[in-house]
Design an enzyme around this catalytic site. Structure first.
Site, PDB file in Angstrom:
ATOM      1  N   GLU A 441      44.108 106.026  17.388  1.00  0.00           N
ATOM      2  CA  GLU A 441      43.664 105.502  18.680  1.00  0.00           C
ATOM      3  C   GLU A 441      42.266 105.920  19.120  1.00  0.00           C
ATOM      4  OE1 GLU A 441      46.862 106.312  21.474  1.00  0.00           O
ATOM      5  OE2 GLU A 441      48.098 104.723  20.639  1.00  0.00           O
ATOM      6  N   GLU A 538      52.709 100.714  16.766  1.00  0.00           N
ATOM      7  CA  GLU A 538      53.321 101.584  17.780  1.00  0.00           C
ATOM      8  C   GLU A 538      53.782 100.748  18.950  1.00  0.00           C
ATOM      9  OE1 GLU A 538      51.274 104.841  19.580  1.00  0.00           O
ATOM     10  OE2 GLU A 538      50.647 105.672  17.655  1.00  0.00           O
TER      11      GLU A 538
HETATM   12  C1  BMA Z   1      50.557 106.675  21.525  1.00  0.00           C
HETATM   13  C2  BMA Z   1      50.780 107.678  20.431  1.00  0.00           C
HETATM   14  C3  BMA Z   1      51.007 109.034  20.960  1.00  0.00           C
HETATM   15  C4  BMA Z   1      51.866 109.010  22.187  1.00  0.00           C
HETATM   16  C5  BMA Z   1      52.543 107.685  22.368  1.00  0.00           C
HETATM   17  C6  BMA Z   1      53.340 107.602  23.619  1.00  0.00           C
HETATM   18  O1  BMA Z   1      49.401 106.890  22.208  1.00  0.00           O
HETATM   19  O2  BMA Z   1      49.744 107.611  19.503  1.00  0.00           O
HETATM   20  O3  BMA Z   1      49.775 109.611  21.264  1.00  0.00           O
HETATM   21  O4  BMA Z   1      52.775 110.025  22.141  1.00  0.00           O
HETATM   22  O5  BMA Z   1      51.602 106.672  22.395  1.00  0.00           O
HETATM   23  O6  BMA Z   1      52.569 107.745  24.761  1.00  0.00           O
END
Ligand code: BMA
Length: 863
Positions: A441, A538
């Site tokens: 990120e 994610e």
């Molecule tokens: C993203 C991940 C982590 C975090 C998750 C939940 O940013 O890369 O950094 O734990 O979201 O917030």
């Protein structure tokens, strides 16, 4: 002659799900034979007992290596379990102190007879000055690096070694202060995390200073192997290999790289024999090595077998602007389904082989084929990758940089360069790894200005970004490993980011690369809120771990959703309210007058909510693979956040600390199944897609059933004609206006009925049974309090739970507290009077123990 370590290589390696292919383990042996005087190596391990001393000497205790100060203090009974209640705050002093590790040792062979003696650390955590016999022999500042010190002139037969550590927290603050030209944000984590500042200034597990799911435990210690190596003439320091395809000869070669330290002042002649017994391949090469460090590359032709290949395909897609972003493994497009891996514990010495195997087996058992080793943790232990190789789990490997900007001064860069080169060398022979990714990120952090950088300063940070991830890490990766793709960040727009100067204006563009997506406000039952992206690496929702997991680290007064403890463990700003908000959209919130009951019910409901939200979102991604709608689609990856937990706290994980499956993990087993029907509504039309990750085309029929909440008797059932679902494809199989569906089924309304459906192939394969709610469950009409009983019986190593229900029951949750193991299914919708579920224990247990701990909950129990 000596035979160095003999790693297994896995040619024709096929990812686990859906159907494991042939996975052949080969043993590669490198045998060396020097011409002339006999060489040889002696190794002496320094693992085991050390002495640990606090900064001012007030504490002295024995400690084990590999290990850390915290673990030593626990073992001596000087502190309690660091995870208990508020101990992360109580024990902050440990990481603020500067500890010293020391050891007296006698080498059991005559050290004078050896020309060169080295002290090797496979991992030091993190900043330390190392003294041998009171002479400083080196310094460490990077826990991800391997250190090797020449101690020939200092070592004796009896020795005294010291590692004088500096607190990682103090070191990071010092480094940040010394960086006077400009700030490198973020300075400190959000207050909710109760963490330490400036973690981006130290090459240490970034989440060890706290994260939004984890505590702050910046450990100190020797976290990997430590040993002495003594040798004469010539020594093999490492060897690694990668398969390379020779296009012109149309055959595979194994490129073997070995590194030697030639001690002899004259050239050394010798023979290297490469043997792969299983392939009856054996070749001997003559080599001559000049004095000093030498690298030898050998190319061995391999017959008969094929190696795992990987290709990241970024090419134009018809009807859609942008580029695809999907993986071809062994020439076949594969939908990457899985989740994100974080460190399994704040204290790595507690991560046993058994725990790794249990967590990774749970990955396979949930039909996942991929894990992303997230950039805020660690490059995992060798064993982690070995198990992934064996189980067929594909790994997306981040470099360890996350959610921050990083400095690029000379010493930092040198340290990172050594780290990257070492990790590539260590990991590249693992076929499980399919991609390297520069960071987590950080492209997004810069381009979406997370840290409020003045526009006039932006270029400085962009330059730093390019220096670190492109000019250094990328170059080192490409030089060391040509067998896999490299991307600079996740999320990134892939080649589009490169075109835009390595950073895209919008790294979350759905037409390129991968994205991360979080939305806790919109209704997660509505698939229209989710992005139709190329690849979603994610996404997720929080839930609480089960009561049996929390109970171990809390006391009675903590057992409420708003207790000081509960708030303390919630590191995600607003996380507590977000969970209740999302649950409240579709469920009645627990209202019991008994606070403990309300706590347990709330835990259950957050797990229901999380499972249902991630299911809806994942199913949307899975069914979006074969279509382009309004220029978007062709989704070929869904990795939810996050697989595992680092401690007992609310988080996005589907596996609790210790490995217990949350409801989401059972759901994942269904939604990641190789053959899956996905149901949803599009403007009041009920649709079902068939999604296949099977290796061949299949003829399927779809069965759609309608049940009423008020009775266990099926209302109506419909079986479609045959459809062919091609391998890897998602197609629409069924659509019917909801009003018509309800009309066909007697007196049904949206509130009184629920739909279930499954696929069957003509060769007897079945998909899991999926379901679709026609209204929120808080509006459901006719639901009755279900009385569910279980009769437990033992069947060899497993236990059968014969269930009987008095009514249709949503989200039936079987719980045996702390007895380790998992059920064959859980959290399911029970529409039939009886059902048998198996329990697979992870440790020996008994029917009696299970009966004692067993508890069943379904939705109406909490109303
Ligand atoms: C993203 C991940 C982590 C975090 C998750 C939940 O940013 O890369 O950094 O734990 O979201 O917030």
């Amino acid at each position: 002659m000596r035979v160095p370590s003999s790693p297994a290589i896995l040619p024709f390696w096929v990812p686990a799900a859906p159907a494991p292919g042939m996975c052949l383990h080969l043993l590669l042996l490198l045998a060396l034979c020097w011409v002339g005087p006999i060489g040889g190596t002696r190794t002496y391990s320094l693992q085991g007992r050390w002495k640990i001393r606090s900064g001012n000497g007030s504490l002295e205790l024995p400690g084990t290596t590999p290990g850390c100060v915290h673990s030593a203090l626990v073992r001596q009974g000087l502190i309690q379990d660091p995870y208990y209640r508020f101990n992360d705050l109580n024990y902050r002093w440990i990481s603020l102190d500067n500890w010293t590790y020391s050891k007296k040792f006698k080498i059991p062979f005559d050290i004078c007879k050896w020309q060169k003696v080295k002290l090797i650390f496979e991992g030091v955590d993190t900043v330390a000055e190392i003294l041998l016999n009171k002479v400083t022999i080196g310094k460490t500042d990077n826990m991800f690096n391997r250190y090797s010190f020449d101690i020939t002139s200092v070592v004796r037969n009896v020795n005294y070694i010291e590692l004088r550590f500096q607190s990682a927290v103090l070191y990071a603050a010092q480094q940040s202060k010394a960086h006077t030209r400009y700030q490198v944000p973020p300075n400190c984590p959000p207050l909710e995390q109760k963490g330490e500042c400036h973690v981006n200034f130290i090459r240490k597990e970034q989440c060890s200073f706290s994260w939004d799911w984890g505590p702050s435990f910046p450990t100190q210690g020797i976290w990997k192997d430590v040993r002495i190596e003594a040798y004469n003439i010539c020594h093999l320091t490492y060897f690694t290999f990668s398969p390379v395809y020779d296009n012109s000869a149309q055959e595979w070669n194994l490129e073997i790289e070995s590194s030697f330290d030639v001690v002899s002042s004259k050239p050394v002649g010798g023979r290297v024999t490469v043997a792969i017994p299983k392939l009856q391949t054996q070749k001997t090469y003559s080599i001559e090595l000049q004095p000093e460090k030498r690298i030898v590359k050998l190319l061995v032709k391999i017959n008969k077998v094929y190696f795992r290949t990987v290709e990241l395909v970024e090419e134009p897609i018809e009807g859609s602007p942008g580029l695809s972003f999907y993986f071809k493994i062994n020439g076949f497009p594969i939908f990457l389904k899985g989740s994100n891996w974080i460190p399994a514990d704040s204290f790595q010495d507690r991560v046993t082989s058994d725990l790794l195997r249990l967590l990774l087996q749970s990955v396979v058992d949930a039909n996942m084929n991929t894990l992303r080793v997230w950039g805020g943790g660690i490059y995992e232990q060798d064993e982690f990758y070995e198990i992934c190789d064996e189980l067929g789990i594909m790994i997306w490997q981040d470099f360890m940089f996350a959610c921050a900007l990083y400095p690029t001064d000379k010493s930092f860069l040198n340290s990172v360069r050594a780290e990257a080169a070492y990790q590539i060398r260590r990991l590249k022979s693992h076929p499980s790894i399919i991609i390297w990714s520069g960071n987590n990120e950080n492209e997004a952090a810069l381009m979406k200005n997370w840290f409020d950088i003045c526009p006039s300063d932006l270029q400085t940070y962009i330059n730093d970004y390019v220096i670190l991830y492109v000019k250094n890490i990328r170059e080192i990766v490409l030089a060391g490993d040509k067998t896999r793709p490299f991307i600079t960040s996740s999320p990134t727009n892939g080649v589009e980011s490169i075109t835009e100067g390595w950073l895209s204006a919008n790294p979350y563009d759905t037409h390129f690369g991968d994205i991360h997506f979080y939305d806790y406000v919109s209704d997660c039952w509505n698939w229209e809120v989710f992005p139709k992206a190329r690849f979603v690496s994610e996404y997720g929702y929080q839930s609480w771990p089960s009561f049996s997991t929390l109970e171990k680290v809390s006391s009675k007064e903590d057992w409420s959703y708003t207790s000081k403890f509960s708030l303390h463990r919630q590191h995600h700003p607003n996380g507590t309210d977000e969970m209740l908000h999302q649950a409240g959209l579709h469920f009645k919130l627990p209202q019991s007058t008994d606070p403990l009951r309300t706590f347990k019910d709330t835990i259950y409901l957050t797990q229901v909510m999380q499972a249902q939200c991630v299911k809806t979102e994942t199913e949307f991604y899975l069914r979006s693979r074969s279509e382009i709608v309004d220029g978007e689609g062709h989704t070929w990856g869904a990795l939810y956040w996050q697989l595992n937990d680092i401690w007992q706290a609310p988080s996005w994980a589907s596996l609790e600390y210790g490995g217990k499956w949350k409801m989401l993990h059972y759901f994942a087993q269904h939604f990641f199944a190789p053959l899956l029907p996905v149901g949803f509504e599009n403007h009041d039309v009920f649709c079902v897609y068939g999604v296949s990750d099977l290796r061949s085309d299949h003829r399927v029929t779809l069965t759609v059933r309608v049940h009423t909440w008020s009775s266990l008797e099926l209302l109506c059932s419909h079986v479609t004609g045959y459809f062919v679902i091609k391998a890897g494809e998602a197609i629409l199989l069924y659509n019917e206006p909801v009003t018509e569906l309800l009309r066909r089924c007697r007196s049904c309304t949206r509130q009184s009925c629920v739909v279930s459906f499954y696929l069957s192939t003509d060769n007897g394969l079945l998909s899991p049974t999926n379901y679709h709610f026609l209204s929120s469950l808080k509006e459901a009409v006719g639901l009755q309090k279900a009385q569910i009983t279980a009769t437990i019986s033992q069947q060899n190593d497993t236990f059968a739970f014969d269930l009987e229900t008095s009514a249709v029951a949503p989200f039936v949750w079987l719980d045996v507290g702390s007895i380790p193991g998992r059920f064959s299914d859980n959290g399911f919708l029970m529409t039939e009077k009886t059902r048998t579920i198996l329990f697979y224990p992870w440790k020996p247990t008994s029917k009696k123990e299970l009966e004692h701990s067993f508890h069943v909950t379904s939705l109406t129990d909490i109303y």
